[in-house]
Scaffold this active site. Structure first.
Site, PDB file in Angstrom:
ATOM      1  N   CYS A 141       0.874  -1.165   0.000  1.00  9.07           N
ATOM      2  CA  CYS A 141       0.000   0.000   0.000  1.00  9.07           C
ATOM      3  C   CYS A 141       0.914   1.219   0.000  1.00  9.07           C
ATOM      4  CB  CYS A 141      -0.864   0.059   1.255  1.00  9.07           C
ATOM      5  SG  CYS A 141      -2.125  -1.217   1.340  1.00  9.07           S
ATOM      6  N   GLY A 148      -0.786   0.388  -4.903  1.00  6.33           N
ATOM      7  CA  GLY A 148      -2.127  -0.098  -4.601  1.00  6.33           C
ATOM      8  C   GLY A 148      -3.150   0.544  -5.500  1.00  6.33           C
ATOM      9  N   ASN A 195       0.470   0.922   5.756  1.00  6.64           N
ATOM     10  CA  ASN A 195       1.126   0.064   4.764  1.00  6.64           C
ATOM     11  C   ASN A 195       1.795  -1.050   5.539  1.00  6.64           C
ATOM     12  OD1 ASN A 195       4.110   0.430   2.675  1.00  6.64           O
ATOM     13  ND2 ASN A 195       2.575  -1.154   2.702  1.00  6.64           N
ATOM     14  N   GLY A 196       1.353  -2.277   5.313  1.00  5.88           N
ATOM     15  CA  GLY A 196       1.951  -3.406   6.015  1.00  5.88           C
ATOM     16  C   GLY A 196       0.898  -4.431   6.363  1.00  5.88           C
ATOM     17  N   CYS A 253      12.181  -4.983   3.857  1.00  4.27           N
ATOM     18  CA  CYS A 253      11.775  -5.908   2.786  1.00  4.27           C
ATOM     19  C   CYS A 253      12.687  -5.749   1.569  1.00  4.27           C
ATOM     20  CB  CYS A 253      10.337  -5.602   2.377  1.00  4.27           C
ATOM     21  SG  CYS A 253       9.796  -6.533   0.939  1.00  4.27           S
ATOM     22  N   TYR A 263      11.365  -5.247  -6.724  1.00  3.47           N
ATOM     23  CA  TYR A 263      10.176  -5.083  -7.558  1.00  3.47           C
ATOM     24  C   TYR A 263       9.216  -3.960  -7.168  1.00  3.47           C
ATOM     25  CZ  TYR A 263       5.499  -6.021  -9.339  1.00  3.47           C
ATOM     26  OH  TYR A 263       4.261  -5.880  -9.900  1.00  3.47           O
ATOM     27  N   SER A 314       9.137  -3.964 -15.444  1.00  5.26           N
ATOM     28  CA  SER A 314       9.895  -4.258 -14.231  1.00  5.26           C
ATOM     29  C   SER A 314      11.267  -4.836 -14.517  1.00  5.26           C
ATOM     30  CB  SER A 314       9.087  -5.207 -13.344  1.00  5.26           C
ATOM     31  OG  SER A 314       8.735  -6.362 -14.061  1.00  5.26           O
ATOM     32  N   ASP A 334      13.495 -10.881 -16.306  1.00  4.79           N
ATOM     33  CA  ASP A 334      12.361 -10.438 -15.482  1.00  4.79           C
ATOM     34  C   ASP A 334      12.834 -10.385 -14.035  1.00  4.79           C
ATOM     35  OD1 ASP A 334       9.867  -9.494 -14.877  1.00  4.79           O
ATOM     36  OD2 ASP A 334       8.769 -11.262 -15.547  1.00  4.79           O
ATOM     37  N   ASP A 335      12.078  -9.650 -13.194  1.00  7.13           N
ATOM     38  CA  ASP A 335      12.550  -9.478 -11.814  1.00  7.13           C
ATOM     39  C   ASP A 335      12.229 -10.670 -10.937  1.00  7.13           C
ATOM     40  OD1 ASP A 335       9.885  -8.745 -10.244  1.00  7.13           O
ATOM     41  OD2 ASP A 335       9.867  -7.823 -12.208  1.00  7.13           O
ATOM     42  N   CYS A 381       4.596 -14.314   2.030  1.00 10.63           N
ATOM     43  CA  CYS A 381       4.929 -13.126   2.824  1.00 10.63           C
ATOM     44  C   CYS A 381       3.783 -12.839   3.788  1.00 10.63           C
ATOM     45  CB  CYS A 381       5.121 -11.918   1.910  1.00 10.63           C
ATOM     46  SG  CYS A 381       5.390 -10.386   2.838  1.00 10.63           S
ATOM     47  N   CYS A 410      14.900  -8.343   5.403  1.00 11.49           N
ATOM     48  CA  CYS A 410      14.073  -9.539   5.439  1.00 11.49           C
ATOM     49  C   CYS A 410      14.221 -10.216   4.078  1.00 11.49           C
ATOM     50  CB  CYS A 410      12.607  -9.181   5.654  1.00 11.49           C
ATOM     51  SG  CYS A 410      11.489 -10.596   5.435  1.00 11.49           S
ATOM     52  N   CYS A 427      10.738 -14.647   1.996  1.00 12.36           N
ATOM     53  CA  CYS A 427      10.066 -15.341   0.893  1.00 12.36           C
ATOM     54  C   CYS A 427      11.058 -16.132   0.035  1.00 12.36           C
ATOM     55  CB  CYS A 427       9.249 -14.365   0.051  1.00 12.36           C
ATOM     56  SG  CYS A 427      10.129 -12.911  -0.459  1.00 12.36           S
TER      57      CYS A 427
END
Ligand code: SF4
Length: 485
Positions: A9, A36, A110-111, A250, A256, A297, A359-360, A396, A447, A450
């Site tokens: 977000c 978002g 956001n989170g 993150c 990305y 991206s 690609d990412d 995530c 972090c 993922c």
């Protein structure tokens, strides 16, 4: 990750007496639209009354000239939403507004919290949501935070925020207002970004990314630190530490999510992605005549790959930039065209060539598979997929909407099996050390859960139900067998 985009977000807070704060907030949200696209909202206050306007849709659809003119004040917060907890409904659009006997708050988040059920129990024990609108239950963790603040407030909302923040677990970058000040807070890990800017004498901006500061002519001051609450009013900015910093930002923001023209943790995102491409070329070279990105991206990493490999860079796809979430859902027959709605290969550039496609990331693999097939149809002699991040193997829980683990291709197949599934001649991913090294930031500040399953904040078992945890819980309690009276 084209076609499989997952978003977080975006949040904004502006304190600018004498300025058209709603318009500034609108522009800042516009710059954060990539974070978002489900809903957008602004809460504005002139010190007397607070007004919240929010709606489902893109920023430019939600606000028009008439609405913006009606939102008058000297401070505002704003939000663009992609749901990570709670479904996509108007009730869950933000900013969230709560009022109690001792104050009011508008809050943008956001989170994603990982203790929302415990938080709800705590709120119930304390007497529940005091807001008259609390009778209309929201299914978002954000609502619980705002309700908890007004529940514990004895008249000073800043103090109440400080009492609630240590009870939260998980990822949050908040912008908030009590009608007189704006506040910004980041969780102790700093999962999501939050930048501070100045826009003239006595005027301040908080925003998820620095690209929002640029658009409204604000100067970057610094990031809100992990575990820091800032309060801004006519006396300037006050900083309070509410927790020790335990860095775990993150890394996917760098790979990305963030816009390439933003700076995160002091590093420009475009430059980071470029270096990821350079690293990828060193780790996984290919023999080819063309390096091309999956737009948009993959562009910076493809340029980096091309420079280091010495293989010419070219645009092999033309992207239709006007396919958004508001796009009328195609018929079943059209849907099978899938990615063709967004990308069309340039036969003249591709035909007869061995191509390296950058690609990412790969999430489910469906999009990448279609991309490889399109390139072959367009005459590519060989297709070498190179991914500028490691395989995503774990979900995530900190604010990025990812599919369940059984849908993540990286969790269910080894690299050779993925390559065969995609139909590529070769497939390689950037290593975790390669990705971290390319950020130019010490690797222990990130972090990487993922990719690595090293979750920096424990996730309770019941929260593993994902983004509808509060709705599911309500449903379960309703459907539990009732004891006869
Ligand atoms: S799990 Fe992945 S997407 Fe989620 S915060 Fe950690 S690095 Fe970011």
């Amino acid at each position: 990750m084209s076609g499989e985009s997952r978003d977080a977000c975006g949040v904004v807070g502006i304190y600018a007496p004498g300025e058209d704060v709603s318009r500034l907030t609108y522009y800042a949200l516009y710059a954060l639209q990539h974070r978002g696209q489900e809903s957008a909202g602004i809460a504005v206050s002139d010190g007397e009354a607070m007004v919240v306007y929010k709606e489902l849709g893109l920023v430019a659809q939600v606000f028009d000239e008439t609405v913006l003119k009606s939102l008058r004040g000297s401070l505002a917060i704003g939000h663009v939403r992609y749901s990570t907890t709670g479904g996509s409904t108007w009730e869950n659009a933000q900013p969230t507004y709560k009022t109690g006997p001792a104050g009011e708050i508008a809050l943008a988040h956001n989170g994603n919290l990982v203790n929302s059920l415990a938080l709800r129990d705590m709120l119930e024990e304390a007497g529940g949501d005091p807001s008259p609108r609390g009778s209309r239950p929201s299914t978002s963790d954000t609502d619980l935070v705002a309700a908890s603040v007004v529940r514990v407030s004895d008249g000073d909302i800043g103090e109440a925020i400080l009492r609630v923040l240590p009870k939260l677990s998980g990822a949050y970058s908040f912008t908030m207002t009590d009608g007189h000040r704006i506040y910004g807070a980041r969780d102790p890990q700093g999962f999501r970004p939050l930048a501070i800017g100045r826009i003239g004498e006595g005027a301040w901006v908080l925003a998820s990314e620095t690209c929002a500061l640029d658009l409204i002519g604000a100067t970057f001051v610094r990031d809100v630190e992990p575990g820091e609450l800032v309060a801004i009013d006519g006396d300037g900015l006050t900083s309070i530490r509410f927790a020790e910093t335990r860095h775990a930002s993150c890394v996917f923001e760098h790979v990305y999510f963030a816009r390439p023209d933003s700076n995160l943790m002091g590093q420009n995102v475009y430059a980071t992605r470029y270096r990821m491409g350079q690293r990828l070329a060193e780790e996984a070279p290919a023999t080819a005549e063309l390096v091309m990105p999956v737009p948009d991206s993959g562009v910076p990493a493809a340029q980096g790959f091309a420079l280091t490999s010495g293989i010419p860079y070219g645009e092999g796809f033309v992207k239709n930039r006007y396919v958004g979430r508001t796009f009328i859902q195609p018929t079943q027959a059209m849907r099978q065209q899938g990615i063709r709605m967004k990308l069309n290969p340039l036969r003249e550039v591709i035909a007869g060539k061995r191509v390296v496609v950058i690609d990412d990331s790969i999430v489910r693999g469906n999009t990448t598979r279609q991309i490889v097939a399109m390139l072959r149809e367009a005459g590519a002699r060989e297709v070498h997929m190179r991914i500028s991040s490691p395989p995503i193997k774990w979900p995530c829980f900190y604010g990025i909407d990812m599919p369940d683990q059984d849908e993540l291709i990286g969790a269910n197949m080894d690299i050779e099996a993925i390559r065969a599934h995609l139909g590529a001649d070769t497939l390689s991913y950037l290593s975790i050390p390669g990705m971290l090294n390319a950020t130019g930031i010490p690797s222990d500040e990130f972090c990487t859960a993922c990719f690595s399953s090293e979750y920096p904040v424990e996730v309770p078992q019941h929260e593993l139900k994902g983004k509808h945890v509060l709705e599911l819980n309500a449903l379960e309690s309703k459907t539990k067998p009732q004891r006869p009276l």
